[in-house]
Write an enzyme that holds these catalytic residues in place. Structure first.
Site, PDB file in Angstrom:
ATOM      1  N   LYS A  45       0.844  -1.204   0.000  1.00 23.81           N
ATOM      2  CA  LYS A  45       0.000   0.000   0.000  1.00 23.81           C
ATOM      3  C   LYS A  45       0.876   1.250   0.000  1.00 23.81           C
ATOM      4  O   LYS A  45       0.612   2.211  -0.718  1.00 23.81           O
ATOM      5  CB  LYS A  45      -0.939  -0.013   1.222  1.00 23.81           C
ATOM      6  CG  LYS A  45      -2.048  -1.042   1.088  1.00 23.81           C
ATOM      7  CD  LYS A  45      -2.814  -1.251   2.393  1.00 23.81           C
ATOM      8  CE  LYS A  45      -3.820  -2.394   2.231  1.00 23.81           C
ATOM      9  NZ  LYS A  45      -4.507  -2.751   3.471  1.00 23.81           N
TER      10      LYS A  45
ATOM     11  N   GLN B 123      -4.574  -1.365   9.678  1.00 20.93           N
ATOM     12  CA  GLN B 123      -4.476  -2.689   9.058  1.00 20.93           C
ATOM     13  C   GLN B 123      -5.080  -3.758   9.969  1.00 20.93           C
ATOM     14  O   GLN B 123      -4.701  -3.873  11.132  1.00 20.93           O
ATOM     15  CB  GLN B 123      -2.997  -2.998   8.753  1.00 20.93           C
ATOM     16  CG  GLN B 123      -2.780  -4.306   8.022  1.00 20.93           C
ATOM     17  CD  GLN B 123      -3.384  -4.315   6.616  1.00 20.93           C
ATOM     18  OE1 GLN B 123      -3.293  -3.340   5.878  1.00 20.93           O
ATOM     19  NE2 GLN B 123      -4.013  -5.413   6.248  1.00 20.93           N
TER      20      GLN B 123
ATOM     21  N   ASP C 172     -11.019   2.955   4.290  1.00 19.42           N
ATOM     22  CA  ASP C 172     -11.456   1.555   4.173  1.00 19.42           C
ATOM     23  C   ASP C 172     -12.982   1.450   4.063  1.00 19.42           C
ATOM     24  O   ASP C 172     -13.512   0.393   3.732  1.00 19.42           O
ATOM     25  CB  ASP C 172     -10.981   0.755   5.403  1.00 19.42           C
ATOM     26  CG  ASP C 172      -9.756  -0.088   5.089  1.00 19.42           C
ATOM     27  OD1 ASP C 172      -9.519  -0.372   3.899  1.00 19.42           O
ATOM     28  OD2 ASP C 172      -9.036  -0.459   6.035  1.00 19.42           O
TER      29      ASP C 172
END
Ligand code: NAD
Length: 281
Positions: A52, A96, A119
């Site tokens: 990422k 994460q 997200d």
């Protein structure tokens, strides 16, 4: 059979984003920033976070990884998120997953500002998506949706079957396809006769986590099949779909790897720019 090349499409998205970020920097004198919080030393999480970061830097975003040991206190993480929420240089925040057991995942998700929730897991964004309103959409289903739209222009009235009902994949996927006027069936571990359900699908999305679960004789002729699965096996990484078999009947299929995976990362970058624009434009 058409191979749905997620790697290529993701590359095209990243090129567009690169141009957009260049323009933003020129006009706003600001650089959109993505902050990623990584807790613990799980190997897959470390790999995903590195991928990422690399992708973010490549398109010209500012990228920051904040690392904590596995035994970090929940409060430390929540305080950091609060600080990032207030920081104008941070457009997007990602924590994460998975988190260590002593940290409350939902509390963490809800502590992220919905305007920086790249997200798309915050209840504000989940609610807006299910109400059909503008929202930040979780990266993987957004990536699947963009691939489906590329190969099936008119989705209205099409029968879509989704395997898996996770908050991460199955549920948001359902909302995106409902918005396109598909008739959506969501299936899961308690579904009776999964094969019969799959055979009715014009669009089939598999997000299960079982290697090669979907067989060739589960597929309706000329359907579009999206394989979200990433499963580590002795034969390497395989999807939830038996690609060899399914590609004989389907009109278009995503490979694993090279299908949905690269789209997930491209959509994370897309969501970061979207968050930047919400606040700055
Ligand atoms: P999850 O474990 O949260 O959910 C799996 C879902 O599958 C559940 O809803 C469960 O009810 C359903 N299921 C389990 N067994 C089933 C069966 N026999 N028949 C029908 N349904 C069944 O998983 P997830 O987080 O949604 O991830 C699914 C897969 O997608 C995994 O392989 C994961 O690694 C992969 N994944 C890929 C990406 C990507 O970028 N490509 C991103 C996230 C997850």
């Amino acid at each position: 059979m058409i191979l749905i090349d997620g790697k290529k499409t993701a590359g095209e998205i990243r090129e567009e984003l690169k141009k957009e970020i260049f323009q933003i920097k020129k006009e706003n004198k600001k650089v959109p920033g993505l902050s990623v919080i990584l807790i613990g030393d799980l190997a897959p999480s470390q790999i995903y976070v590195r991928m990422k970061e690399k992708a973010a830097i490549e398109v010209g975003l500012k990228s920051q990884i904040i690392k904590y040991p596995n035994d970090v206190e929940e409060k430390t993480v929540l305080d950091k998120i609060n600080e990032l929420n207030k920081n104008d240089n941070v457009s997007g925040i990602l924590v994460q997953l998975p988190l260590p057991n002593h940290i409350n995942k939902q509390k963490v998700i809800e502590s992220i500002s919905p305007l920086k929730d790249v997200d798309g897991f915050h209840p504000f964004n989940v609610g807006n998506l299910s109400s059909g309103n503008e929202s930040i959409v979780p990266c993987t289903p957004l990536g699947c949706y963009l691939l489906i739209k590329k190969y099936e222009k008119n989705l209205s009235g099409k029968k879509a079957v989704i395997i898996g009902r996770s908050n991460l994949n199955g549920k948001p996927m359902t909302q995106l396809l409902l918005k396109e006027n598909c008739t959506v069936t969501i299936t899961h571990s308690k579904t009776k006769d999964l094969k019969r359900e799959c055979l009715s699908a014009d669009i089939l999305v598999a997000a299960v986590g079982i290697p090669k679960l979907v067989k060739g004789d589960w597929i309706k002729k000329d359907s579009v099949v999206i394989d979200v699965g990433i499963n580590k096996t002795d034969q390497g990484i395989v999807g939830d779909v038996d690609f060899e078999e399914v590609s004989k009947t389907a009109k278009a299929v995503t490979p694993v790897p090279g299908g949905v995976g690269p789209m997930t990362i491209a959509c994370l970058l897309k969501n970061t720019i979207k968050c930047f624009k919400i606040v700055n434009f």
